[in-house]
Design an enzyme around this catalytic site. Sequence first.
Site, PDB file in Angstrom:
ATOM      1  N   ALA A  60      -6.811  74.961  26.917  1.00  0.00           N
ATOM      2  CA  ALA A  60      -6.557  75.919  25.966  1.00  0.00           C
ATOM      3  C   ALA A  60      -8.141  76.011  25.364  1.00  0.00           C
ATOM      4  O   ALA A  60      -8.473  75.077  24.547  1.00  0.00           O
ATOM      5  CB  ALA A  60      -5.751  75.712  24.590  1.00  0.00           C
ATOM      6  N   GLY A  61      -8.521  77.039  25.641  1.00  0.00           N
ATOM      7  CA  GLY A  61     -10.049  77.213  25.205  1.00  0.00           C
ATOM      8  C   GLY A  61     -10.307  78.366  24.090  1.00  0.00           C
ATOM      9  O   GLY A  61      -9.153  78.702  23.690  1.00  0.00           O
ATOM     10  N   ASN A  62     -11.467  78.677  23.631  1.00  0.00           N
ATOM     11  CA  ASN A  62     -11.700  79.658  22.615  1.00  0.00           C
ATOM     12  C   ASN A  62     -11.478  81.203  23.138  1.00  0.00           C
ATOM     13  O   ASN A  62     -10.863  81.895  22.415  1.00  0.00           O
ATOM     14  CB  ASN A  62     -12.967  79.607  22.101  1.00  0.00           C
ATOM     15  CG  ASN A  62     -13.225  78.276  21.214  1.00  0.00           C
ATOM     16  OD1 ASN A  62     -12.507  78.035  20.150  1.00  0.00           O
ATOM     17  ND2 ASN A  62     -13.862  77.425  21.626  1.00  0.00           N
ATOM     18  N   ASP A 122     -11.735  68.967  26.336  1.00  0.00           N
ATOM     19  CA  ASP A 122     -12.143  69.643  27.612  1.00  0.00           C
ATOM     20  C   ASP A 122     -12.950  68.856  28.168  1.00  0.00           C
ATOM     21  O   ASP A 122     -13.133  68.711  29.497  1.00  0.00           O
ATOM     22  CB  ASP A 122     -12.461  70.958  27.372  1.00  0.00           C
ATOM     23  CG  ASP A 122     -13.749  71.322  26.297  1.00  0.00           C
ATOM     24  OD1 ASP A 122     -13.960  70.240  25.503  1.00  0.00           O
ATOM     25  OD2 ASP A 122     -14.369  71.971  26.398  1.00  0.00           O
ATOM     26  N   ASP A 163     -19.497  73.056  32.694  1.00  0.00           N
ATOM     27  CA  ASP A 163     -18.242  73.893  32.172  1.00  0.00           C
ATOM     28  C   ASP A 163     -18.711  75.116  31.490  1.00  0.00           C
ATOM     29  O   ASP A 163     -19.570  75.101  30.490  1.00  0.00           O
ATOM     30  CB  ASP A 163     -17.470  73.186  31.287  1.00  0.00           C
ATOM     31  CG  ASP A 163     -15.915  73.744  31.262  1.00  0.00           C
ATOM     32  OD1 ASP A 163     -15.802  74.807  31.600  1.00  0.00           O
ATOM     33  OD2 ASP A 163     -15.282  73.126  30.797  1.00  0.00           O
ATOM     34  N   THR A 214     -32.825  99.685  32.360  1.00  0.00           N
ATOM     35  CA  THR A 214     -32.321  98.749  31.334  1.00  0.00           C
ATOM     36  C   THR A 214     -31.128  98.004  31.775  1.00  0.00           C
ATOM     37  O   THR A 214     -30.921  96.620  31.460  1.00  0.00           O
ATOM     38  CB  THR A 214     -31.715  99.722  30.161  1.00  0.00           C
ATOM     39  OG1 THR A 214     -32.960 100.234  29.450  1.00  0.00           O
ATOM     40  CG2 THR A 214     -31.130  98.810  29.078  1.00  0.00           C
TER      41      THR A 214
END
Length: 259
Positions: free
Chosen positions: A7-9, A109, A129, A184
């Site tokens: 579970a990451g942000n 993590d 990572d 750009t």
Amino acid sequence: MILAIDAGNTNIVFGGITNGKTAFISRIGTDRNKTADEYAVQIKILLELNGLSSKEFEGGIISSVVPQLNDSLCLAVRKVIGHQPLIVGPGIRTGLNIKIDNPAQLGSDLVVGAVAAIALYPKPLMVIDMGTATTICVVDKDGCYRGGVIIPGVKVSMDSLTRNAAQLQGISMEAPKKSIGTNTIDCMRSGIVFGNAAMLDGLLDRMALEIDGTPTVVATGGLSPLIIPYCRHNIILNDELLLYGLEIIYRKNQPACIQ
């Protein structure tokens, strides 16, 4: 088979893994407002989409950098597969010798990635990572975790740029044909893709001077395939690294191993 969850942000990665082989890998967006029932429904759907039954899972394990999700994910896993999952954190056996100022501060993590890399590759090691943040962790030739760096992630940097510069629009993140942009959009793409690749190359060079031996470099995380191919270092891409580490830690914490 075990259900491994990272579970990451930004994303939550779900995987079914047994003996180092993955049956499936799926990603969903991280949502701190979802209930346990909502996550349970999503897990059940992911299993069904991959042709798996909840009865095939002997247990689960969660690595989370979002503490608010832990209770919901644990309950969701228990509802779907009928087993209480382990959570990587205090009291969990990892086998990792952590040599930093305060080992308790090390994110789960990073622990999981280091454990997997040690099992798979020659030491010393550098583990990249690339997610919400970009991290590089160092494991020395003796298998000790020595520290690393934390950098704003690729997407975080891009979002900050477009949010704070009124004349710069959001773009898709892909490499331009050359580093010197002539419009750009290509200028932004060059800065994001080639700039991050050059940053990683430079940091790897600096960090290698502070350890003994030539490091094996491995990269994981959802954004690593975008950047790593443009690095000049030889970097191994392994999208399954954390799932493999989670299985190792799960096995280390089974009764037969603890005795």
